[in-house]
Design a protein around this motif. Structure first.
Motif, mmCIF file in Angstrom:
data_model
loop_
_atom_site.group_PDB
_atom_site.id
_atom_site.type_symbol
_atom_site.label_atom_id
_atom_site.label_comp_id
_atom_site.label_asym_id
_atom_site.label_seq_id
_atom_site.Cartn_x
_atom_site.Cartn_y
_atom_site.Cartn_z
ATOM 1 N N MET A 9 -59.605 114.347 26.410
ATOM 2 C CA MET A 9 -59.905 112.856 26.838
ATOM 3 C C MET A 9 -60.967 112.489 27.423
ATOM 4 N N ALA A 10 -61.493 111.463 27.189
ATOM 5 C CA ALA A 10 -62.594 110.828 27.553
ATOM 6 C C ALA A 10 -62.703 110.606 28.806
ATOM 7 N N GLU A 11 -63.785 110.725 29.616
ATOM 8 C CA GLU A 11 -64.214 110.593 31.053
ATOM 9 C C GLU A 11 -63.972 108.975 31.201
ATOM 10 N N ALA A 12 -63.192 108.519 32.274
ATOM 11 C CA ALA A 12 -63.222 107.237 32.650
ATOM 12 C C ALA A 12 -64.574 106.543 32.884
ATOM 13 N N THR A 13 -64.631 105.381 32.318
ATOM 14 C CA THR A 13 -65.928 104.751 32.898
ATOM 15 C C THR A 13 -65.469 103.362 33.396
ATOM 16 N N PRO A 14 -66.639 102.948 33.954
ATOM 17 C CA PRO A 14 -66.169 101.577 34.669
ATOM 18 C C PRO A 14 -66.586 100.128 33.743
ATOM 19 N N ASP A 15 -66.820 100.470 32.534
ATOM 20 C CA ASP A 15 -67.293 99.188 31.680
ATOM 21 C C ASP A 15 -66.115 98.313 31.538
ATOM 22 N N LYS A 16 -65.025 98.765 31.196
ATOM 23 C CA LYS A 16 -64.164 97.851 31.032
ATOM 24 C C LYS A 16 -63.478 97.109 32.247
ATOM 25 N N LYS A 17 -63.421 97.898 33.471
ATOM 26 C CA LYS A 17 -63.135 97.276 34.699
ATOM 27 C C LYS A 17 -64.054 96.216 35.146
ATOM 28 N N LEU A 18 -65.206 96.831 35.025
ATOM 29 C CA LEU A 18 -66.475 95.960 35.250
ATOM 30 C C LEU A 18 -66.395 94.489 34.543
ATOM 31 N N ALA A 19 -66.147 94.736 33.143
ATOM 32 C CA ALA A 19 -66.160 93.711 32.400
ATOM 33 C C ALA A 19 -64.823 92.609 32.895
ATOM 34 N N ASN A 20 -63.719 93.092 33.212
ATOM 35 C CA ASN A 20 -62.659 92.302 34.012
ATOM 36 C C ASN A 20 -63.087 91.711 35.214
ATOM 37 N N ALA A 21 -63.555 92.240 35.974
ATOM 38 C CA ALA A 21 -64.282 91.814 37.232
ATOM 39 C C ALA A 21 -65.212 90.686 37.085
ATOM 40 N N MET A 22 -66.151 90.815 36.051
ATOM 41 C CA MET A 22 -66.946 89.801 35.572
ATOM 42 C C MET A 22 -66.438 88.555 35.194
ATOM 43 N N LYS A 23 -65.427 88.805 34.245
ATOM 44 C CA LYS A 23 -64.644 87.657 33.630
ATOM 45 C C LYS A 23 -63.955 87.043 34.791
ATOM 46 N N ALA A 24 -63.391 87.657 35.572
ATOM 47 C CA ALA A 24 -62.780 86.764 36.958
ATOM 48 C C ALA A 24 -63.667 86.094 37.750
ATOM 49 N N MET A 25 -65.040 86.576 37.954
ATOM 50 C CA MET A 25 -65.945 85.847 38.320
ATOM 51 C C MET A 25 -66.476 84.588 37.765
ATOM 52 N N ASP A 26 -66.587 84.786 36.216
ATOM 53 C CA ASP A 26 -66.867 83.644 35.550
ATOM 54 C C ASP A 26 -65.953 82.643 35.518
ATOM 55 N N GLU A 27 -64.762 83.069 35.756
ATOM 56 C CA GLU A 27 -63.390 82.023 35.996
ATOM 57 C C GLU A 27 -63.434 81.369 37.329
ATOM 58 N N GLY A 28 -64.197 81.774 38.083
ATOM 59 C CA GLY A 28 -64.402 81.248 39.612
ATOM 60 C C GLY A 28 -63.240 81.915 40.406
#
Length: 170
Positions: free
Chosen positions: A1-20
């Protein structure tokens, strides 16, 4: 199993920021820095999100918490000019001028090709913030002088000119 990375979670947080949705983004970023404490981007975006949320949307994000997040990002990746520059801008916005000046100087040391833009940005943002913060004393040229002097010093550094040369041109 691949080690968890923050990339997807970070992308989701950035999307929320972009949406205000800074509350959602900030909550996600606070969790990310716990889950991935060695990831400088998580710390940087936590600081940025806190800065934007408190500045534009009046959220109650502690200034020291924002500063600490910027500092942690810098500690983890001290070669990122944008980390120092963003931290410096934030410090100016909260009237921590010496800390801001230090951040801009460190950014300029990392990438000398950006010295002119960094120093001119510091000078203008610093002076504008001082004028807005202390408007009542800025009417007095003597009260304004130390702030104007510092801003001019950085503008001259930005164009690689000393005081004597500037005086000779004026």
């Amino acid at each position: 199993m691949a080690e968890a990375t923050p990339d997807k979670k970070l992308a989701n947080a950035m999307k929320a920021m972009d949406e205000g949705d800074f509350k959602k983004a900030y909550t996600a970023l606070k969790k990310l820095v716990v889950d991935f404490p060695d990831n400088p981007d998580c710390w940087y975006y936590k600081a940025e999100c806190g800065n934007y949320a408190s500045g534009m949307f009046g959220a109650k994000v502690d200034v020291q918490e924002i500063m600490d997040a910027y500092k942690k990002a810098i500690e983890l990746d001290g070669d990122r000019v944008d980390y120092y520059q963003s931290y410096g801008l934030f410090c100016i916005s909260v009237n921590k001028y010496e800390e801001a000046e230090k951040a801009y100087r460190e950014a300029a040391e990392i990438d000398e090709s950006m010295t002119a833009s960094l120093y001119s940005e510091f000078a203008i943002e610093y002076y504008n913030n001082v004028m807005a913060t202390y408007a009542e004393i800025m009417e007095d040229p003597k009260a304004r002088a130390p702030y104007g002097k510092k801003a001019l010093e950085y503008l001259l550094k930005a164009i690689d000119m000393d005081v004597e040369e500037a005086k000779s041109l004026l």
